[in-house]
Write an enzyme that holds these catalytic residues in place. Structure first.
Site, mmCIF file in Angstrom:
data_model
loop_
_atom_site.group_PDB
_atom_site.id
_atom_site.type_symbol
_atom_site.label_atom_id
_atom_site.label_comp_id
_atom_site.label_asym_id
_atom_site.label_seq_id
_atom_site.Cartn_x
_atom_site.Cartn_y
_atom_site.Cartn_z
ATOM 1 N N ARG A 1 0.799 -1.216 0.000
ATOM 2 C CA ARG A 1 0.000 0.000 0.000
ATOM 3 C C ARG A 1 0.839 1.276 0.000
ATOM 4 N NH1 ARG A 1 -5.644 0.113 0.913
ATOM 5 N NH2 ARG A 1 -6.373 -1.697 -0.226
ATOM 6 N N GLU B 1 19.276 -12.411 7.137
ATOM 7 C CA GLU B 1 19.569 -13.471 6.179
ATOM 8 C C GLU B 1 19.732 -12.873 4.797
ATOM 9 O OE1 GLU B 1 16.349 -16.736 7.853
ATOM 10 O OE2 GLU B 1 15.991 -15.691 5.983
ATOM 11 N N THR C 1 11.419 -17.702 -2.964
ATOM 12 C CA THR C 1 11.888 -17.952 -1.599
ATOM 13 C C THR C 1 13.120 -18.848 -1.685
ATOM 14 O OG1 THR C 1 11.243 -18.712 0.598
ATOM 15 C CG2 THR C 1 10.346 -19.951 -1.254
ATOM 16 N N HIS D 1 12.373 -22.943 7.419
ATOM 17 C CA HIS D 1 11.617 -22.970 6.160
ATOM 18 C C HIS D 1 10.463 -23.951 6.253
ATOM 19 C CE1 HIS D 1 10.877 -21.680 2.120
ATOM 20 N NE2 HIS D 1 11.903 -20.858 2.260
ATOM 21 N N ASP D 2 9.268 -23.407 6.074
ATOM 22 C CA ASP D 2 8.038 -24.207 6.058
ATOM 23 C C ASP D 2 7.740 -24.922 7.373
ATOM 24 O OD1 ASP D 2 7.486 -23.585 3.320
ATOM 25 O OD2 ASP D 2 9.005 -25.044 2.743
ATOM 26 N N HIS E 1 6.372 -17.464 7.255
ATOM 27 C CA HIS E 1 5.152 -17.601 6.455
ATOM 28 C C HIS E 1 3.979 -18.190 7.252
ATOM 29 C CE1 HIS E 1 3.113 -17.825 2.593
ATOM 30 N NE2 HIS E 1 2.754 -19.060 2.880
ATOM 31 N N HIS F 1 14.976 -10.840 5.933
ATOM 32 C CA HIS F 1 15.694 -11.364 4.760
ATOM 33 C C HIS F 1 15.559 -10.344 3.630
ATOM 34 C CE1 HIS F 1 16.646 -15.233 2.314
ATOM 35 N NE2 HIS F 1 17.024 -14.170 1.639
ATOM 36 N N ARG G 1 15.946 -8.779 0.230
ATOM 37 C CA ARG G 1 16.333 -9.300 -1.090
ATOM 38 C C ARG G 1 16.682 -8.124 -1.991
ATOM 39 N NH1 ARG G 1 14.931 -14.820 -1.672
ATOM 40 N NH2 ARG G 1 13.791 -15.527 0.160
HETATM 41 N N1 PXP Z 1 15.256 -19.486 6.583
HETATM 42 C C1 PXP Z 1 15.544 -18.934 5.387
HETATM 43 C C2 PXP Z 1 16.961 -18.946 4.934
HETATM 44 C C3 PXP Z 1 14.563 -18.296 4.617
HETATM 45 O O1 PXP Z 1 14.880 -17.744 3.437
HETATM 46 C C4 PXP Z 1 13.242 -18.263 5.101
HETATM 47 C C5 PXP Z 1 12.187 -17.544 4.312
HETATM 48 O O2 PXP Z 1 12.522 -16.205 4.198
HETATM 49 C C6 PXP Z 1 12.978 -18.865 6.341
HETATM 50 C C7 PXP Z 1 13.997 -19.477 7.048
HETATM 51 C C8 PXP Z 1 11.606 -18.875 6.938
HETATM 52 O O3 PXP Z 1 10.780 -19.692 6.146
HETATM 53 P P1 PXP Z 1 9.203 -19.631 6.328
HETATM 54 O O4 PXP Z 1 8.786 -18.254 5.889
HETATM 55 O O5 PXP Z 1 8.695 -20.723 5.425
HETATM 56 O O6 PXP Z 1 8.907 -19.870 7.765
#
Ligand code: PXP
Length: 239
Positions: A18, A70, A100, A190-191, A214, A43, A45
């Site tokens: 927004r 990160e 991602t 991650h996930d 996420h 993180h 980018r």
């Molecule tokens: N670790 C790294 C290196 C990532 O790039 C991410 C996503 O930005 C995560 C952890 C967290 O992953 P999630 O968003 O699936 O919890």
């Protein structure tokens, strides 16, 4: 005890959609800490589609738990990290336009490059972590490059969890044992989510930290941020 670091990328993504300052990223970071988060992860980018480079100094000022940045160590990223000195930097081999992170480093092929970058951060007093898969060669390679920790890419665990969780976690247990053996710290991310986190934490006894974004932000839509953070903490504390 495994620490929970909340990844705020998705909060920044909503803000950016927004063009104003809602939600206020700094307030959310502060609230996450007040609600029990033991770290804040971002993180940035290259396209700055969620976390922007100018968010970093403000977050650095505000975060009172552990600040983890990160990213792919481009020149701009290295400068940003050195200028803002987080507690931890996690290096991730993501391509500039990647949706991602979906793979860890090849720490054998990239040894020279990674050793150089890690040395720069270690000399600046910043703890270093390398995002890797469960291949033991890559974990040993991370140690040889000089990383303080590894962050295991848990995407494959999450994907296979429902079909057979013992099988899904098996390679991660070997990886964790190897990390213990060679004395390198262990993070993961991650996930991870409310369904798969407890079992993961129970299975890896030397897990120092998970970073979760996420799923945690999605859960917050239903349970609220405070409850959600407490629920994730409970998964880790019962593990
Ligand atoms: N670790 C790294 C290196 C990532 O790039 C991410 C996503 O930005 C995560 C952890 C967290 O992953 P999630 O968003 O699936 O919890």
């Amino acid at each position: 005890m495994t620490r929970l670091s909340v990844n705020l990328n998705k909060v920044a993504l909503i803000r950016n959609s927004r063009g104003a300052n809602q939600p206020d990223l700094l307030k959310v970071a502060k609230d996450c800490e007040a609600f029990g988060a033991e770290g804040i992860t971002v993180h940035p980018r290259p396209d700055q589609r969620h976390i922007r480079y100018d968010d970093i100094p403000l977050l650095k000022e505000m975060v009172t738990t552990e600040f983890n940045i990160e990213g792919n160590p481009t020149k701009a990223f290295i400068d940003l990290v050195l200028k803002n000195k987080p507690h931890q930097v996690t290096l991730v081999p993501d391509k500039p336009g990647a949706l991602t992170s979906d793979a860890g480093w090849d720490t054998v092929k990239e040894k020279e490059f990674l050793s150089d970058v890690l040395k720069t951060f270690n000399t600046a007093g910043i703890r270093t972590s390398l995002f890797v898969g469960t291949d033991l060669k890559m974990i040993n390679g991370a140690k040889e490059c000089g990383a303080d920790r590894i962050e295991l890419y848990t995407g494959p665990y999450a994907k296979n969890y429902t079909a057979d969780r013992a099988l899904a976690v098996a390679d991660f247990k070997f990886a964790a044992e190897e990390a213990q053996k060679i004395n390198i710290g262990l993070n993961a991310g991650h996930d991870l989510n409310l369904k798969n986190l407890t079992y993961f934490g129970e299975s890896l006894t030397n897990l120092l930290e998970v970073s979760i974004g996420h799923a945690l932000i999605i859960d917050s839509l239903y349970y609220g941020l405070q409850n959600t953070i407490q629920m994730y903490l409970k998964c880790l504390k019962t593990a």
